[in-house]
Design a protein around this motif. Sequence first.
Motif, PDB file in Angstrom:
ATOM      1  N   PHE A  86       0.947  -1.280   0.206  1.00 43.73           N
ATOM      2  CA  PHE A  86       0.179  -0.033  -0.019  1.00 43.73           C
ATOM      3  C   PHE A  86       0.930   1.323  -0.062  1.00 43.73           C
ATOM      4  O   PHE A  86       1.834   1.271   0.644  1.00 43.73           O
ATOM      5  CB  PHE A  86      -0.921  -0.184   1.087  1.00 43.73           C
ATOM      6  CG  PHE A  86      -1.679   1.264   1.312  1.00 43.73           C
ATOM      7  CD1 PHE A  86      -2.900   1.271   0.741  1.00 43.73           C
ATOM      8  CD2 PHE A  86      -1.369   2.557   2.095  1.00 43.73           C
ATOM      9  CE1 PHE A  86      -3.562   2.673   0.857  1.00 43.73           C
ATOM     10  CE2 PHE A  86      -2.042   3.426   2.296  1.00 43.73           C
ATOM     11  CZ  PHE A  86      -3.172   3.578   1.395  1.00 43.73           C
ATOM     12  N   PRO A  87       0.473   2.443  -0.510  1.00 43.00           N
ATOM     13  CA  PRO A  87      -0.526   2.461  -1.553  1.00 43.00           C
ATOM     14  C   PRO A  87      -0.842   2.000  -2.938  1.00 43.00           C
ATOM     15  O   PRO A  87      -1.138   2.554  -3.792  1.00 43.00           O
ATOM     16  CB  PRO A  87      -0.762   3.828  -1.433  1.00 43.00           C
ATOM     17  CG  PRO A  87       0.519   4.645  -1.383  1.00 43.00           C
ATOM     18  CD  PRO A  87       1.472   3.342  -0.643  1.00 43.00           C
ATOM     19  N   TYR A 145      -4.950   3.803   7.853  1.00 43.88           N
ATOM     20  CA  TYR A 145      -4.953   2.530   7.428  1.00 43.88           C
ATOM     21  C   TYR A 145      -5.255   1.930   8.649  1.00 43.88           C
ATOM     22  O   TYR A 145      -4.380   1.562   9.255  1.00 43.88           O
ATOM     23  CB  TYR A 145      -3.809   2.103   6.361  1.00 43.88           C
ATOM     24  CG  TYR A 145      -4.082   0.922   5.832  1.00 43.88           C
ATOM     25  CD1 TYR A 145      -4.322  -0.349   6.434  1.00 43.88           C
ATOM     26  CD2 TYR A 145      -3.384   0.434   4.693  1.00 43.88           C
ATOM     27  CE1 TYR A 145      -4.754  -1.793   5.938  1.00 43.88           C
ATOM     28  CE2 TYR A 145      -3.461  -1.014   3.886  1.00 43.88           C
ATOM     29  CZ  TYR A 145      -4.137  -1.823   4.683  1.00 43.88           C
ATOM     30  OH  TYR A 145      -4.189  -2.865   4.340  1.00 43.88           O
ATOM     31  N   PHE A 177      -3.835  -2.048  -3.003  1.00 43.31           N
ATOM     32  CA  PHE A 177      -3.288  -2.690  -1.919  1.00 43.31           C
ATOM     33  C   PHE A 177      -3.448  -4.266  -2.073  1.00 43.31           C
ATOM     34  O   PHE A 177      -4.433  -4.533  -2.871  1.00 43.31           O
ATOM     35  CB  PHE A 177      -4.068  -2.354  -0.584  1.00 43.31           C
ATOM     36  CG  PHE A 177      -5.414  -2.762  -0.205  1.00 43.31           C
ATOM     37  CD1 PHE A 177      -6.344  -2.722  -0.749  1.00 43.31           C
ATOM     38  CD2 PHE A 177      -5.210  -4.040   0.594  1.00 43.31           C
ATOM     39  CE1 PHE A 177      -7.804  -3.267  -0.249  1.00 43.31           C
ATOM     40  CE2 PHE A 177      -6.432  -4.628   1.034  1.00 43.31           C
ATOM     41  CZ  PHE A 177      -7.727  -4.135   0.357  1.00 43.31           C
TER      42      PHE A 177
END
Length: 269
Positions: A86-87, A145, A177
């Motif tokens: 991520f991202p 997150y 992700f």
Amino acid sequence: MAGASSPPPTPKSPKLQPPLLERAKGPSGLDKIVLRDPRGFSAEVRLYGGQVTSWKNDHGDELLFVSSKAIFKSPGAIHGGIPICFPQFGTHGNIEKHGFARNRLWLIDDNPPPLPVNTAIKTFADLILKPSEEDLKIWPHSFEYRLRVALGPKGDLLLTSRIRNTNADGRPFSFTFAYHTYFSVSDISEVRIEGLETLDYFDNLDGKKRPMPAPPIAVMAFSLRHGWEASWSRRVRRPLYHRCVGPLCAGGWLGLAHVVSVFARFPVN
């Protein structure tokens, strides 16, 4: 002559059960959270990277692969387990490969938003990642997150990700992700992965083409169930599944043919 009376029996100490959740330090000094189930299942998640690095069944067998050459310290990624991409997944963007979440220190989330109640799940840990000033220079979007790692009633490992846009001006952003899972296997030649035959996929072994339909390749010994929850309002597109088998999938660091990696990349916009 009366016989001497025997001393009263010593009471047995109660058998202490290990705590279901324990914070500890790994060999390199990095904090980790150990999740245990009374039936013997367990998992470990590192605060560095928010990364699960161990998942054992009730016999103590390790179900995840971690490279013997893995380095458990910043700034590199931990090679093996379940890295969080991520991202950005892979090189599908303009920042570092697989994004920066796997190279950041996550915090324990003491006050997570409620999730749907599942009374069968007794053992879980909540983590949270927010961008630093340096992260915002790399990827100029503010976010939260939240990750829950849980052990299910049958030893299933459940990961739930919730990603919230916290841009002050409310501007939207797109991201991808993935849970980049590395399963431990005894013999790669005996492994097959089934159930993905009708889905699109990128094959890292043939130049990331997208053949359709995907041939069965499949894991027979055990399965990993992911818990998914989308907290954003925008549409989540169909996931693209990737496969990566054996030492070829990461420049040889994985070692012998004892690992198979299957992971779903979710694009969100």
